[in-house]
Design an enzyme around this catalytic site. Structure first.
Site, PDB file in Angstrom:
ATOM      1  N   ASN A  62     -19.397  25.115 -10.322  1.00 27.02           N
ATOM      2  CA  ASN A  62     -19.186  26.282 -11.187  1.00 27.02           C
ATOM      3  C   ASN A  62     -18.592  25.754 -12.495  1.00 27.02           C
ATOM      4  OD1 ASN A  62     -18.310  28.601 -12.445  1.00 27.02           O
ATOM      5  ND2 ASN A  62     -16.832  29.168 -10.847  1.00 27.02           N
ATOM      6  N   TRP A  63     -19.401  25.747 -13.535  1.00 28.91           N
ATOM      7  CA  TRP A  63     -18.956  25.132 -14.798  1.00 28.91           C
ATOM      8  C   TRP A  63     -18.089  26.075 -15.629  1.00 28.91           C
ATOM      9  CZ3 TRP A  63     -24.088  22.225 -16.601  1.00 28.91           C
ATOM     10  CH2 TRP A  63     -24.345  21.195 -15.689  1.00 28.91           C
ATOM     11  N   LYS A  64     -17.939  27.299 -15.174  1.00 29.25           N
ATOM     12  CA  LYS A  64     -17.066  28.273 -15.849  1.00 29.25           C
ATOM     13  C   LYS A  64     -17.360  28.313 -17.347  1.00 29.25           C
ATOM     14  CE  LYS A  64     -13.798  27.829 -12.108  1.00 29.25           C
ATOM     15  NZ  LYS A  64     -12.430  27.866 -11.617  1.00 29.25           N
ATOM     16  N   HIS A  87     -16.298  36.184  -8.179  1.00 28.88           N
ATOM     17  CA  HIS A  87     -15.339  35.077  -8.316  1.00 28.88           C
ATOM     18  C   HIS A  87     -13.955  35.644  -8.643  1.00 28.88           C
ATOM     19  CE1 HIS A  87     -13.275  31.580  -9.937  1.00 28.88           C
ATOM     20  NE2 HIS A  87     -14.117  30.861  -9.221  1.00 28.88           N
ATOM     21  N   GLU A 131     -11.747  34.836 -10.657  1.00 32.49           N
ATOM     22  CA  GLU A 131     -11.428  34.988 -12.094  1.00 32.49           C
ATOM     23  C   GLU A 131     -12.041  36.269 -12.637  1.00 32.49           C
ATOM     24  OE1 GLU A 131     -12.721  31.079 -13.251  1.00 32.49           O
ATOM     25  OE2 GLU A 131     -11.016  30.242 -12.147  1.00 32.49           O
ATOM     26  N   GLU A 190     -12.496  31.100  -1.273  1.00 28.55           N
ATOM     27  CA  GLU A 190     -11.717  30.444  -2.324  1.00 28.55           C
ATOM     28  C   GLU A 190     -10.324  31.058  -2.387  1.00 28.55           C
ATOM     29  OE1 GLU A 190     -14.498  28.481  -5.349  1.00 28.55           O
ATOM     30  OE2 GLU A 190     -14.148  30.518  -6.035  1.00 28.55           O
ATOM     31  N   GLY A 223      -8.019  25.548  -9.291  1.00 30.97           N
ATOM     32  CA  GLY A 223      -7.563  24.928 -10.527  1.00 30.97           C
ATOM     33  C   GLY A 223      -6.100  24.519 -10.511  1.00 30.97           C
ATOM     34  N   SER A 238      -9.890  23.343  -5.814  1.00 32.13           N
ATOM     35  CA  SER A 238      -9.450  21.956  -5.997  1.00 32.13           C
ATOM     36  C   SER A 238     -10.150  20.954  -5.078  1.00 32.13           C
ATOM     37  CB  SER A 238      -7.926  21.853  -5.845  1.00 32.13           C
ATOM     38  OG  SER A 238      -7.279  22.663  -6.811  1.00 32.13           O
ATOM     39  N   GLY A 251     -15.057  23.714  -9.100  1.00 35.71           N
ATOM     40  CA  GLY A 251     -14.849  24.029 -10.507  1.00 35.71           C
ATOM     41  C   GLY A 251     -14.610  22.755 -11.304  1.00 35.71           C
ATOM     42  N   GLY A 252     -13.335  22.452 -11.537  1.00 38.43           N
ATOM     43  CA  GLY A 252     -12.940  21.332 -12.402  1.00 38.43           C
ATOM     44  C   GLY A 252     -13.697  20.035 -12.152  1.00 38.43           C
TER      45      GLY A 252
HETATM   46  P1  PGA Z   1     -11.521  24.389  -8.909  1.00 38.58           P
HETATM   47  O1  PGA Z   1     -12.312  25.784  -9.022  1.00 38.58           O
HETATM   48  O2  PGA Z   1     -12.401  23.441  -8.166  1.00 38.58           O
HETATM   49  O3  PGA Z   1     -11.291  23.962 -10.339  1.00 38.58           O
HETATM   50  O4  PGA Z   1     -10.242  24.668  -8.175  1.00 38.58           O
HETATM   51  C1  PGA Z   1     -13.040  26.305  -7.944  1.00 38.58           C
HETATM   52  C2  PGA Z   1     -13.708  27.592  -8.341  1.00 38.58           C
HETATM   53  O5  PGA Z   1     -13.105  28.399  -9.059  1.00 38.58           O
HETATM   54  O6  PGA Z   1     -14.877  27.855  -7.957  1.00 38.58           O
END
Ligand code: PGA
Length: 258
Positions: free
Chosen positions: A12-14, A98, A100, A170, A176, A216, A237-238
């Protein structure tokens, strides 16, 4: 023990990477994972980069997903993107709900439900995100919250729809933050999700359901997570923003030490 489901590692490149930057990352990834046949790999770039990433990935097995979609097919909805738009741009999947989106953009279980419906209707595979916050875990409400995300988010979805779905667990406190749920903590919720699916969709749909862990995930912790019975992959994500580390997670999902 039943046959393990085919792993899926999704990035997920956000809100990172312009079109050219995303194309560069996709190009690197295409080379780095070209020899890995036993894992499904997917990336979800920002809307503006989907077409160029899909174009870059042509000829590879890596799939492309959207990070969100709107619940109508078309109309006067400034700023929104529909299922047919994602599909035509090269997406096979779409992330829905998600944390967020729930936290910053007013996403509710009700809007999630509408989005799951329209995604399925538009021939996109939804990746439904569920998970509790720090405070909810502290208050021992993890299962309650996850159950509500599933009950309401998937209300009225029939067996055909449930069979297409992917679910990502998640825990919000692990996204993150560098705090990963332990493999055991994740497994316990994944099992709960599979049990929920067994009640909702029956045994064979529950057995085939892929449940991803997110929060993470790194090359160093993926193998421990994947060793768990009900963890079938990761939503990253990251660590998906760097080709080497994402490829390391793809490799690590097969139990190859990183
Ligand atoms: P993260 O994000 O790997 O940076 O913790 C995961 C996500 O939000 O899908």
């Amino acid at each position: 023990m039943m046959a393990k489901r085919r792993p899926l590692i999704a990035g997920n490149w956000k809100m990172f990477k312009t079109g050219p930057e995303a194309a560069e990352l996709a190009g690197q990834l295409k080379v780095l994972v070209s020899d890995i046949a036993d894992v499904d790999v997917l990336v979800a770039p920002a809307f503006t980069a989907i077409s160029v990433v899909a174009e870059t990935l042509k000829g590879s097995a890596i799939e492309v997903g959207g990070q969100d979609l709107f619940w109508e097919t078309e109309g006067a909805y400034t700023g929104q993107v529909s299922a047919p738009m994602l599909k035509a741009a090269g997406c096979s999947h779409v992330i829905v709900g998600h944390s967020e989106r729930r936290q910053y953009f007013g996403e509710t279980n009700g809007t999630v439900n509408r989005k799951i419906n329209i995604a399925l209707k538009g021939d996109l595979i939804p990746i439904l995100c569920v998970g509790e916050s720090d405070a909810e875990r502290e208050a021992q409400e993890t299962f309650l919250v996850v159950k509500e995300h599933l009950d309401k988010g998937l209300e009225g979805i029939d067996g055909d729809g449930l069979a297409k779905l992917i679910i990502a667990y998640e825990p919000v406190w692990a996204i993150g933050t560098g705090k990963t749920a332990t493999a055991e903590q994740a497994q316990e919720v994944h099992r709960f999700i599979r049990d929920w699916m067994e009640k909702a969709g029956g045994n064979s749909i529950a057995k085939a359901l892929r449940i991803l862990y997110g929060g993470s995930v790194k090359p160093g912790n993926i193998a421990g997570l994947m060793a768990m019975e009900d963890i079938d992959g990761a939503l990253v994500g990251g660590a998906s923003l760097d080709a080497e580390s994402f490829a390391g997670i793809v490799r690590g999902s097969l139990g190859v030490a990183q």
